[in-house]
Scaffold this active site. Structure first.
Site, PDB file in Angstrom:
ATOM      1  N   LEU A  34       0.813  -1.127  -0.207  1.00  0.00           N
ATOM      2  CA  LEU A  34       0.100   0.130   0.098  1.00  0.00           C
ATOM      3  C   LEU A  34       0.970   1.182  -0.083  1.00  0.00           C
ATOM      4  O   LEU A  34       0.656   2.331  -0.671  1.00  0.00           O
ATOM      5  CB  LEU A  34      -0.988  -0.056   1.074  1.00  0.00           C
ATOM      6  CG  LEU A  34      -2.210   1.220   1.078  1.00  0.00           C
ATOM      7  CD1 LEU A  34      -3.213   0.466   1.865  1.00  0.00           C
ATOM      8  CD2 LEU A  34      -1.468   2.320   2.033  1.00  0.00           C
ATOM      9  N   GLN A  37       2.388   1.949  -3.392  1.00  0.00           N
ATOM     10  CA  GLN A  37       1.447   2.416  -4.312  1.00  0.00           C
ATOM     11  C   GLN A  37       1.334   3.899  -4.104  1.00  0.00           C
ATOM     12  O   GLN A  37       1.195   4.815  -4.883  1.00  0.00           O
ATOM     13  CB  GLN A  37      -0.003   1.567  -4.437  1.00  0.00           C
ATOM     14  CG  GLN A  37      -0.980   2.412  -5.058  1.00  0.00           C
ATOM     15  CD  GLN A  37      -0.673   2.270  -6.729  1.00  0.00           C
ATOM     16  OE1 GLN A  37      -0.017   1.394  -7.185  1.00  0.00           O
ATOM     17  NE2 GLN A  37      -1.231   3.405  -7.344  1.00  0.00           N
ATOM     18  N   GLU A  38       1.011   4.146  -2.587  1.00  0.00           N
ATOM     19  CA  GLU A  38       0.698   5.584  -2.115  1.00  0.00           C
ATOM     20  C   GLU A  38       1.724   6.688  -2.544  1.00  0.00           C
ATOM     21  O   GLU A  38       1.371   7.680  -2.905  1.00  0.00           O
ATOM     22  CB  GLU A  38       0.275   5.495  -0.949  1.00  0.00           C
ATOM     23  CG  GLU A  38      -1.099   4.924  -0.665  1.00  0.00           C
ATOM     24  CD  GLU A  38      -2.376   5.997  -0.972  1.00  0.00           C
ATOM     25  OE1 GLU A  38      -2.161   7.042  -1.352  1.00  0.00           O
ATOM     26  OE2 GLU A  38      -3.496   5.361  -0.932  1.00  0.00           O
ATOM     27  N   SER A  39       2.978   6.254  -2.146  1.00  0.00           N
ATOM     28  CA  SER A  39       4.053   7.194  -2.148  1.00  0.00           C
ATOM     29  C   SER A  39       5.255   6.663  -2.386  1.00  0.00           C
ATOM     30  O   SER A  39       6.349   7.709  -2.657  1.00  0.00           O
ATOM     31  CB  SER A  39       4.240   7.823  -0.645  1.00  0.00           C
ATOM     32  OG  SER A  39       4.876   6.666   0.076  1.00  0.00           O
ATOM     33  N   TYR A 146      -5.275   1.217  -8.484  1.00  0.00           N
ATOM     34  CA  TYR A 146      -4.693   1.273  -7.393  1.00  0.00           C
ATOM     35  C   TYR A 146      -4.890  -0.257  -6.727  1.00  0.00           C
ATOM     36  O   TYR A 146      -3.859  -0.668  -6.063  1.00  0.00           O
ATOM     37  CB  TYR A 146      -5.533   2.338  -6.408  1.00  0.00           C
ATOM     38  CG  TYR A 146      -5.249   2.252  -5.174  1.00  0.00           C
ATOM     39  CD1 TYR A 146      -4.359   3.365  -4.645  1.00  0.00           C
ATOM     40  CD2 TYR A 146      -5.978   1.674  -4.273  1.00  0.00           C
ATOM     41  CE1 TYR A 146      -4.089   3.472  -3.281  1.00  0.00           C
ATOM     42  CE2 TYR A 146      -5.641   1.923  -2.793  1.00  0.00           C
ATOM     43  CZ  TYR A 146      -4.714   2.898  -2.255  1.00  0.00           C
ATOM     44  OH  TYR A 146      -4.495   2.970  -1.124  1.00  0.00           O
TER      45      TYR A 146
END
Length: 177
Positions: A34, A37-39, A146
């Site tokens: 996660l 993917q996010e940052s 996502y």
């Protein structure tokens, strides 16, 4: 650089992911995927809409989650502290997983697009889809990608870490969406 897996899938902040996965009985590979993917594991990341840090927490979500789980939180600047960001993000994801009986597809979609949208999408599909069809039917391209990315990132991270696991759990595979 496509073949440079250590660059594409960094192991940054692993201590924090392991700590909160143990504390909350979460999969640390899911948390890492996660955050990837996010940052891309960037502690100083900030989205155009204001999400901050490694797990890209929105300030309102941070405030809500911190209060609900009795986490010390004083300001949005706390979200740039990697441990605090992962703590809040892990608690929020854990809450979402609890709301969806551990279903990562729903929880990840809710983490990205919000629980109310997932509720509408579930109502629209009316239990007529399998897991893959549900993911493909997510109307927001960003959220669809996502969910796909995080599920796939888990495969890559498991391989890099020598951890067993399936793409979808038996429950996720057998569920009608």
């Amino acid at each position: 650089m496509w073949d440079n897996m250590s660059l594409r899938f960094p192991m940054a902040h692993r201590w924090w992911f392991d700590f909160y996965s143990d504390k909350l009985d979460l999969d640390s590979v899911l948390l890492m995927s996660l955050a990837r993917q996010e940052s891309a594991m960037d502690v100083e990341a900030r989205s155009p809409v204001g999400a901050r840090g490694v797990m890209q927490i929105m300030p309102a979500t941070a405030k809500y989650t911190a209060k609900k789980h009795q986490i010390r939180y004083s300001s949005t600047n706390d979200l740039y502290q990697v441990g605090k960001n992962i703590e809040i993000g892990s608690h929020y994801l854990n809450e979402l997983l609890g709301n969806y009986d551990g279903n990562r597809i729903y929880a990840l979609a809710a983490y990205n697009a919000g629980p109310n949208r997932v509720k509408r999408w579930r109502a629209a599909s009316d239990g007529k889809l399998d897991a893959i069809a549900f993911i493909e039917a997510i109307p927001f391209r960003e959220t669809r990608g996502y969910v796909q990315n995080i599920l796939m990132f888990q495969v890559y991270y498991r391989d890099l870490l020598g951890v067993q696991g399936s793409f979808l759990t038996e429950s996720e595979s057998n569920q009608r969406y």
